[in-house]
Design an enzyme around this catalytic site. Structure first.
Site, mmCIF file in Angstrom:
data_model
loop_
_atom_site.group_PDB
_atom_site.id
_atom_site.type_symbol
_atom_site.label_atom_id
_atom_site.label_comp_id
_atom_site.label_asym_id
_atom_site.label_seq_id
_atom_site.Cartn_x
_atom_site.Cartn_y
_atom_site.Cartn_z
ATOM 1 N N THR A 12 -28.426 31.712 -28.579
ATOM 2 C CA THR A 12 -27.348 31.729 -27.579
ATOM 3 C C THR A 12 -26.622 30.395 -27.563
ATOM 4 O OG1 THR A 12 -28.955 31.157 -25.858
ATOM 5 C CG2 THR A 12 -28.352 33.481 -26.059
ATOM 6 N N LYS B 50 -36.035 26.761 -37.327
ATOM 7 C CA LYS B 50 -34.686 26.362 -36.896
ATOM 8 C C LYS B 50 -34.124 25.237 -37.774
ATOM 9 C CE LYS B 50 -35.513 27.904 -32.138
ATOM 10 N NZ LYS B 50 -34.459 28.892 -31.897
ATOM 11 N N LYS C 99 -22.543 29.246 -26.895
ATOM 12 C CA LYS C 99 -22.071 28.195 -25.982
ATOM 13 C C LYS C 99 -21.173 27.205 -26.720
ATOM 14 C CE LYS C 99 -26.396 28.965 -23.665
ATOM 15 N NZ LYS C 99 -27.836 28.680 -23.771
ATOM 16 N N LYS D 182 -31.639 22.518 -29.643
ATOM 17 C CA LYS D 182 -32.401 23.750 -29.442
ATOM 18 C C LYS D 182 -33.879 23.383 -29.500
ATOM 19 C CE LYS D 182 -30.239 25.518 -32.969
ATOM 20 N NZ LYS D 182 -29.792 26.864 -32.713
ATOM 21 N N ARG D 183 -34.756 24.361 -29.276
ATOM 22 C CA ARG D 183 -36.189 24.100 -29.447
ATOM 23 C C ARG D 183 -36.453 23.548 -30.837
ATOM 24 N NH1 ARG D 183 -39.938 28.036 -30.035
ATOM 25 N NH2 ARG D 183 -38.335 29.579 -30.458
ATOM 26 N N HIS E 66 -37.863 39.586 -28.747
ATOM 27 C CA HIS E 66 -37.079 38.370 -29.006
ATOM 28 C C HIS E 66 -37.455 37.669 -30.297
ATOM 29 C CE1 HIS E 66 -34.664 37.738 -25.339
ATOM 30 N NE2 HIS E 66 -35.647 38.352 -24.715
#
Length: 821
Positions: free
Chosen positions: A652, A550, A656, A544-545, A356
């Site tokens: 992901t 990110k 969504k 998100k985290r 991952h």
């Protein structure tokens, strides 16, 4: 599928209120009503659950055991009702008893069994496995407090225990009959068995009892109920009375304390050795319990352990469960007396590994001293696997010692879990097309060159039943009216929606639904944040985290830039924006926590500045989780997927948002690449360096962020505001670490996630977003096309690929006998 009898269901609810709480349903509190309704729903589920496992036993099916540190399942009740297709009957029954189903559902806490995308993916996969009729167990840990409940105080993240089990979990069933012992520490002695052969025995160890709790995973309208089995730790000797009587109170409860700590929290802070030890304990605990039980279950019906791979597959969800390999070898060699080569051949046919991450620092490595001390027999086995694997490497690359250095499982005082997983598994998969190619060509290049047949791609997916049917009922009903309900179990059918993108009335209906969802989120924000946001503004969302790659930091720096522009020119033509963040940072990740503080500090200044007339609002959603995510996805206009290219394995959240009609603003990273392939670049906003460009800069070291800082006055102004007190209430050093990380490196190379490098490209993309949003017709068309092109990104498609190409499972049909109802 048997129909739900409404009258019987009402009686069940009333009966559970009486039996559980000694109250009539009218006297019960909302929490007690939730419990009563849940137990009544569970009665329906248990019949299907029993029928499913009876069918599995009769047909002697092959089963996948999906081992994962996380299962971010969210709330269970609403999802189960939807998958039972019982929404109408149950809603009516509840209303006839004077209750509101929405209020009932809101009493359920989110199950604190996961944190980020890894755990939510695992939950989506279990939903798809049941809906498609594939036999499966999810295997994890029954955390008492999850990771933590995030509270924002004065802009700072504060971690509080998430006591989600305070009122019990009505859907779980404790299975003490399947408890197993898990051993830690001690030493390994050589003994003789009854045939005079050498046998390894762990002695002077500490141990706990692993006790499983089963949760139902209900398939959609098909009677199939698989199991999420989460393990709790209990003391084997719960209380040492002798020690207590002698006054050694600590020793009296020593066993209990050992058991308690194992399952208290997800991802304990591992900035210190005690935290590292607890993490490794957790991993071995749930893996050993799961593998022991899987082997025992197989041997109940079969007499030859050598053929276990025909009926069992262990899927390792990232590196956390990799110790499965050595534990399975231990059982085969020590408990069943197999020779090494035979045991290794069986293990190779039974284990499969999902990677991952692209980032090498995220590939788990354990200090040799810790690993060997905590898991002495497992270490011996891992050492022997490593010895033999090195011989393989040397045979493949004679004289090339650099290959051993790069590929050995044990090297330089560390046990490298990804290397163990790859060496032992028959399948190694990435989770997006780009991610898999980077693994093959960069991070895992040596392994790919040596064993290319193992590598494959399985692009992630999400379950439309949770994130459209349950999370966005207005849009779900509208889609069903337009194209029927086949999309619920076959998302490819949603492509039929595409023709409505050119229909003016359909576009208006679609945008009206989006508006109503924005009103719902605005109400949530007002209630939880005390901030008034305009549902007519652009809802630009990044949830998100919180991790530097990110790039929530890029987002907030750009907001600071926009604010500066508005302050310089208050009358500038500017479409109102609401920037929405939601994220948890790991407790020990200080820079990530500083970024949360920065987001909140910037929001405090901007949201209270009357001069800009509410043109920008900044909102940080506290304690981001599945239940509020559903509300957020449904309301979003813009999906921020802005990771540094080459760093995000898949994502992901991007799927969504797409399913709910948000347009992607992102880099060509992870699954963004495939989203753009499906919907077209004209229906997304792509910016920034490519993955190849990022990798080239990393290799040649030719990027210097100070060049940008010196040339670009707007960027320089934003950077200066990090350290001049603009957002720090007089504390000039509040964000100094962030400033240093961008310009000087501060422990690494400067701006290692290319935030300043991508800043202008990102700002230009944001201008394109604004221009596109002003064209209402064009925006509606693009948003509708995003929904219609989301068919590929269902976890049903991903699971079909796993089942056919990796696990080789057969689908099962389950019938529930009428007289069991």
């Amino acid at each position: 599928m048997n129909e739900i009898n409404k009258e019987e269901f009402k009686k069940d609810i009333e009966n559970y209120a009486k039996v559980l709480f000694r109250k009539s349903i009218k006297e019960a509190s909302d929490q007690e009503k939730f419990q009563a309704v849940s137990y009544a729903v569970k009665d329906i589920v248990v019949d299907q659950w029993m029928a499913t496992h009876k069918t599995y036993e009769e047909q002697d099916v092959k089963t996948v055991y999906y081992l994962s540190m996380e299962f971010l399942t969210g709330r269970a009740l609403g999802n189960i009702i939807i998958n039972l297709k019982g929404n109408q009957a149950i809603k009516e029954a509840v209303e006839e008893l004077g209750m509101n189903l929405d209020v009932i559902e809101d009493q359920e806490p989110d199950a604190a069994l996961g944190n980020g995308g890894l755990g939510r993916l695992a939950a989506c996969f279990l939903d798809s496995l049941s809906t498609l009729g594939y036999p499966a167990y999810g295997c994890g840990i029954r955390y008492k407090y999850g990771m933590f409940k995030q509270v924002i105080e004065n802009g700072y993240q504060i971690e509080k225990p998430d006591d989600w089990l305070k009122n019990g979990n009505p859907f779980e069933i404790k299975r003490p009959e399947y408890a197993v012992e898990v051993k830690f520490g001690g030493y390994v002695a050589m003994r003789k068995d009854e045939f005079g052969r050498d046998k390894f025995v762990q002695e002077n160890y500490q141990s706990v009892l692993a006790v499983p709790y089963d949760l139902p995973v209900v398939g959609y309208n098909n009677n199939v109920v698989n199991t999420l089995r989460i393990w709790d730790a209990e003391a084997i000797d719960t209380f040492n009375l002798d020690s207590f009587d002698k006054g050694d109170y600590q020793k009296a409860v020593e066993q209990q304390n050992l058991a308690r700590t194992i399952c208290e929290v997800l991802y304990p802070n591992d900035n210190h050795m005690a935290g590292k030890e607890l993490r490794l304990k957790q991993q071995y605990f749930f893996v050993s319990a799961s593998v022991q039980r899987a082997v025992a279950k197989y041997m109940e019906k079969h007499d030859d352990i050598r053929k276990i791979y025909e009926k069992v597959c262990f899927q390792l969800n990232d590196t956390h469960p990799t110790v499965t390999v050595s534990e399975f070898m231990r059982i085969l060699v020590d408990d069943y007396g197999l020779e090494w080569d035979e045991a290794w051949s069986i293990t190779n046919k039974t284990c499969a590994y999902t990677n991952h991450t692209i980032m090498s620092e995220a590939l788990e490595k354990w200090p040799l001293e810790l690993f060997s001390r905590l898991l002495p027999r497992i270490y011996q086995i891992t050492e022997e696997i490593n010895r033999r694997f090195i011989l393989q490497i040397q045979a493949a690359y004679p004289g090339d010692n650099s290959k051993v250095e790069k590929m050995a499982i044990i090297y330089d005082g560390q046990v490298k879990m990804a290397h163990l997983a790859i060496a032992a598994s028959f399948s190694v998969n990435g989770v997006a097309k780009l991610h898999t190619e980077i693994l093959k060509n960069q991070e895992l290049k040596d392994f790919y060159q040596m064993m290319p047949e193992k590598f494959n791609n399985k692009t992630n997916g999400i379950t439309q039943r949770r994130f459209l049917l349950h999370g966005n009922p207005l849009l779900a009903d509208w889609v069903t009216k337009k194209i029927g309900d086949d999309w619920i179990t076959n998302l490819a059918h949603i492509n039929e929606l595409g023709i409505y993108a050119d229909d003016e009335l359909s576009r208006k209906e679609f945008m009206n639904i989006k508006y109503q969802n924005k009103v719902r989120l605005a109400k949530y924000i007002k209630e939880h944040n005390g901030v008034e946001v305009n549902p007519r503004s652009i809802f630009d969302v990044q949830v998100k985290r919180l991790h530097e790659y990110k790039r929530q930091l890029l987002n907030i720096l750009h907001i600071m830039y926009l604010y500066n522009e508005l302050k310089k020119n208050p009358e500038m033509d500017f479409y109102p924006r609401t920037f929405i963040f939601g994220a948890k940072a790991s407790a020990g990740y200080h820079r990530a926590k500083s970024i949360i503080k920065l987001i909140n500090s910037v929001g405090d200044v901007i949201n209270n500045d009357k001069d800009i007339h509410d043109k920008i609002k900044v909102v940080f959603i506290e304690n981001y989780r599945v239940s509020n995510a559903e509300i957020i996805f449904a309301a979003a206009d813009v999906s921020e997927q802005i990771s540094t290219a080459s760093k995000e394995a898949s994502g992901t959240g991007n799927m969504k948002f797409m399913l709910n009609g948000a347009l992607t603003l992102g880099t060509m990273d992870g699954a963004n690449v495939e989203i753009v392939d499906e919907v077209g670049k004209e229906n997304a906003f792509i910016f920034g360096l490519s993955s190849d460009e990022v990798i080239a800069y990393e290799q040649n070291g030719q990027y210097n962020p100070r060049d940008i800082y010196n040339i670009d006055s707007d960027i320089r102004a934003v950077m200066t505001q990090l350290v001049d007190g603009t957002y720090a209430s007089g504390n000039l050093d509040e964000f100094r670490d962030i400033y240093n990380s961008l310009l000087d490196g501060n422990g690494g190379r400067p701006d290692m996630y290319f935030i300043l490098k991508d800043f202008r490209s990102y700002a230009d993309a944001q201008k394109r977003v604004e221009a596109a949003y002003r064209d209402e017709e064009g925006w509606a068309k693009s948003a509708l096309l995003n929904v219609s092109k989301s068919g590929k990104f269902t976890s049903d498609r991903t699971i079909e690929e796993y089942a056919k190409e990796i696990w080789h499972l057969e689908k099962v049909t389950v019938e529930v006998p009428e007289d069991d109802e």
